[in-house]
Design an enzyme around this catalytic site. Structure first.
Site, mmCIF file in Angstrom:
data_model
loop_
_atom_site.group_PDB
_atom_site.id
_atom_site.type_symbol
_atom_site.label_atom_id
_atom_site.label_comp_id
_atom_site.label_asym_id
_atom_site.label_seq_id
_atom_site.Cartn_x
_atom_site.Cartn_y
_atom_site.Cartn_z
ATOM 1 N N LYS A 1 37.899 15.370 -8.180
ATOM 2 C CA LYS A 1 36.700 15.180 -7.340
ATOM 3 C C LYS A 1 36.003 13.915 -7.831
ATOM 4 C CE LYS A 1 37.200 19.074 -5.140
ATOM 5 N NZ LYS A 1 37.391 19.227 -3.696
ATOM 6 N N LYS B 1 46.343 18.981 -8.007
ATOM 7 C CA LYS B 1 46.527 19.125 -6.553
ATOM 8 C C LYS B 1 45.802 17.964 -5.867
ATOM 9 C CE LYS B 1 44.073 22.022 -3.418
ATOM 10 N NZ LYS B 1 43.803 20.921 -2.583
ATOM 11 N N ASP C 1 43.624 16.561 -2.800
ATOM 12 C CA ASP C 1 42.687 17.229 -1.898
ATOM 13 C C ASP C 1 43.238 17.200 -0.472
ATOM 14 O OD1 ASP C 1 39.315 17.486 -3.019
ATOM 15 O OD2 ASP C 1 40.416 18.788 -1.654
ATOM 16 N N GLU C 2 42.667 18.085 0.372
ATOM 17 C CA GLU C 2 43.240 18.257 1.716
ATOM 18 C C GLU C 2 43.130 16.991 2.554
ATOM 19 O OE1 GLU C 2 40.653 19.941 0.542
ATOM 20 O OE2 GLU C 2 38.965 19.357 1.793
ATOM 21 N N HIS D 1 47.706 24.245 2.384
ATOM 22 C CA HIS D 1 46.248 24.196 2.462
ATOM 23 C C HIS D 1 45.862 24.610 3.880
ATOM 24 C CE1 HIS D 1 42.109 22.945 2.114
ATOM 25 N NE2 HIS D 1 42.297 22.731 0.830
ATOM 26 N N LYS E 1 32.103 29.188 -2.499
ATOM 27 C CA LYS E 1 31.219 28.439 -1.575
ATOM 28 C C LYS E 1 31.613 28.607 -0.115
ATOM 29 C CE LYS E 1 33.938 24.189 -1.578
ATOM 30 N NZ LYS E 1 34.091 22.806 -2.036
HETATM 31 C C1 CAP Z 1 37.946 23.236 -3.555
HETATM 32 C C2 CAP Z 1 38.602 22.441 -2.445
HETATM 33 C C3 CAP Z 1 39.527 23.291 -1.606
HETATM 34 C C4 CAP Z 1 38.903 24.551 -1.086
HETATM 35 C C5 CAP Z 1 39.580 24.966 0.226
HETATM 36 C C6 CAP Z 1 37.566 21.777 -1.534
HETATM 37 O O1 CAP Z 1 37.164 22.348 -4.309
HETATM 38 O O2 CAP Z 1 39.387 21.400 -2.963
HETATM 39 O O3 CAP Z 1 39.952 22.470 -0.535
HETATM 40 O O4 CAP Z 1 39.106 25.568 -2.036
HETATM 41 O O5 CAP Z 1 39.059 26.200 0.632
HETATM 42 O O6 CAP Z 1 37.877 20.673 -1.075
HETATM 43 O O7 CAP Z 1 36.538 22.408 -1.297
HETATM 44 P P1 CAP Z 1 36.074 23.005 -5.285
HETATM 45 P P2 CAP Z 1 40.001 27.492 0.618
HETATM 46 O O8 CAP Z 1 36.835 23.762 -6.356
HETATM 47 O O9 CAP Z 1 35.320 21.834 -5.837
HETATM 48 O O10 CAP Z 1 35.222 23.900 -4.460
HETATM 49 O O11 CAP Z 1 40.580 27.538 -0.774
HETATM 50 O O12 CAP Z 1 39.050 28.609 0.942
HETATM 51 O O13 CAP Z 1 41.029 27.283 1.668
HETATM 52 MG MG MG Z 2 39.863 20.493 -1.125
#
Ligand code: CAP
Ligand code: MG
Length: 436
Positions: A156, A182, A184-185, A275, A315
């Site tokens: 991040k 990983k 990020d998406e 994801h 969150k």
């Molecule tokens: C988490 C995360 C993931 C979320 C996706 C984000 O970061 O990288 O994409 O967990 O949601 O971008 O928010 P944090 P889910 O650890 O900083 O929150 O796993 O519910 O599909």
């Molecule tokens: Mg993410």
């Protein structure tokens, strides 16, 4: 006559060749409930808004027509079950299943709200799909980690860092005690962090971290791309560079893209991390849309090896029953019904298990709650909960690892923090707080 009501047959008993869908229906004031239910079955199978006299003209069409066979009226609305003959569907084609069962029906004026809660697939249809190639057992073998949760972190800020910064963060979390980095998406092939350079540099750092720690480390590389051809190219590049995984944004990229990637990964021997970004657009409203349970079922059938299923305390919205039902859908041989209301049982035949991934707003002060709720046969991801640590990513990873080890050693995090300054610092920063 083949008006909407002709698609309701409460005397019908489904057989082993029927796929069953459960819908919650909000009926408009002006509408007769049976007509609304028939409209859902008609529009999601063979009919349309006006009487086509189908059964007289094309009696054979009845063989692939859906029928409402169960109606339950509860204080929260109507729940209906629809039987779809399995021959209605093309073999091994998720996008066509959804174009029928989860297509026009959501937009009809005949309903005020429509929620597809679950689909139960027949043994024949289940066999048409590949399922996971590697599965939980294969992934645990890659890491030589038979029991404990696998731990991952995503750099991040999500995007914007340079390739060097990204790769360096990888080195910090791998040497800090975590198993996987990983992407990020929304990190794919941007100018500031181009795909090929990121793969090369980060896997080099991974190799260095393996040498330093003597442990297996890996990297979930996002191959989501503008076209399927480019996505396949990127997967092949990951293989050539010595990666073990690809990651795909399965909702934004699509089910046919996932099927193409699954075919390619069979030849490449790569595991697929799924994801689910964008799922919230249709999974969170209990009165309209498609449940995460349906997404999880289609993902296991299509052959992902890991899937995000939520946290219940983090969150992002993810009710506990939903996460537990999805965990069963991903890992059970036979999923029980009603872990979440109106969800159906499902026989998974010989399908391998999918690793559930719990992520989203987690930090070292609350990972014990995740392990208490979902057990240890899961993956836990912390992004902000590692990189937001006041002493940086390495310290954040040490704190995350210490918090999870504390749970495994039946110790409180407070106890553990007495001998782990990084964890102490994390507790000082976030305590036991639940993010909003
Ligand atoms: C988490 C995360 C993931 C979320 C996706 C984000 O970061 O990288 O994409 O967990 O949601 O971008 O928010 P944090 P889910 O650890 O900083 O929150 O796993 O519910 O599909
Ligand atoms: Mg993410």
């Amino acid at each position: 006559m083949a008006g909407y009501e002709d698609f309701v047959d409460l005397g019908y008993k489904p057989n082993a060749k029927d796929i069953i869908a459960v819908f919650k229906v909000k009926v408009p004031e002006w509408e007769k409930p049976e007509r609304a239910f028939g409209a859902v079955a008609s529009e999601s199978s063979v009919g349309t808004w006006t009487d086509l006299n189908i059964w007289a003209k094309y009696p054979h069409v009845k063989k692939v027509a859906a029928k409402v066979y169960s109606i339950e009226h509860t204080p929260h609305g109507y729940w209906i079950k629809i039987a779809y003959p399995e021959d209605h569907f093309e073999q091994n084609n998720v996008s066509q299943i959804l174009a029928s069962i989860a297509g026009n029906d959501f937009g009809m004026k005949a309903v005020d709200g429509l929620r597809l809660q679950d689909i139960q697939f027949t043994k024949t249809v289940m066999k048409q799909y590949p399922g996971p190639g590697v599965g939980i057992s294969g992934i645990r073998k890659i890491f030589d980690v038979p029991e404990r949760p696998l731990m991952l972190s995503v750099p991040k800020p999500k995007v914007g860092m340079t390739t060097e910064e990204h790769a360096d963060i990888g080195y910090q979390i791998w040497t800090g005690g975590l198993d996987l980095l990983k992407d990020d998406e929304n990190l794919t092939n941007q100018k500031f962090n181009p795909f090929k350079k990121r793969v090369e540099k980060t896997l080099k750092m991974r190799n260095k971290a393996e040498k330093v720690t003597g442990l297996k480390k890996s990297y979930l590389i996002n191959v989501s791309a503008p076209t399927v051809e480019e996505m396949i190219e990127r997967a092949r590049f990951v293989k050539k560079q010595g990666g073990e995984y690809v990651m795909l944004d399965i909702i934004t990229a699509g089910w046919s893209a996932l099927a193409s990637l699954r075919n390619e990964c069979k030849d490449l021997g790569l595991a697929i991390h799924a994801h689910r970004a964008m799922h919230g657009a249709f999974t969170r409203n209990p009165d309209h849309g498609i449940s995460m349970e349906v997404v999880s079922k289609l993902a296991r059938m299509s052959g992902v090896d890991q899937l995000h299923i939520g946290t219940s305390i983090g969150k992002l919205v993810s009710p506990k029953e939903e996460v537990l039902q999805c965990q069963s859908i991903l890992t059970a041989k036979k999923t029980k019904e009603n872990i979440r209301e109106h969800c159906l049982s499902q026989d998974w035949g010989t399908k391998k298990q999918v690793f559930p991934v719990s992520s989203g707003g987690l930090h070292p002060g609350i990972v014990d709650q995740i392990l208490k709720m979902f057990g240890t046969n899961i993956m836990i991801q912390l992004g902000g909960g590692v990189h937001g640590h006041p002493k940086g990513s390495y310290a954040g990873a040490v704190a995350m690892r210490a918090a999870i080890d504390a749970y495994l050693d039946k110790q409180s995090v407070e106890e553990k923090a007495k001998t782990c300054p990084e964890l102490k610092e994390a507790l000082k920063t976030w305590g036991r707080s639940l993010p909003k």
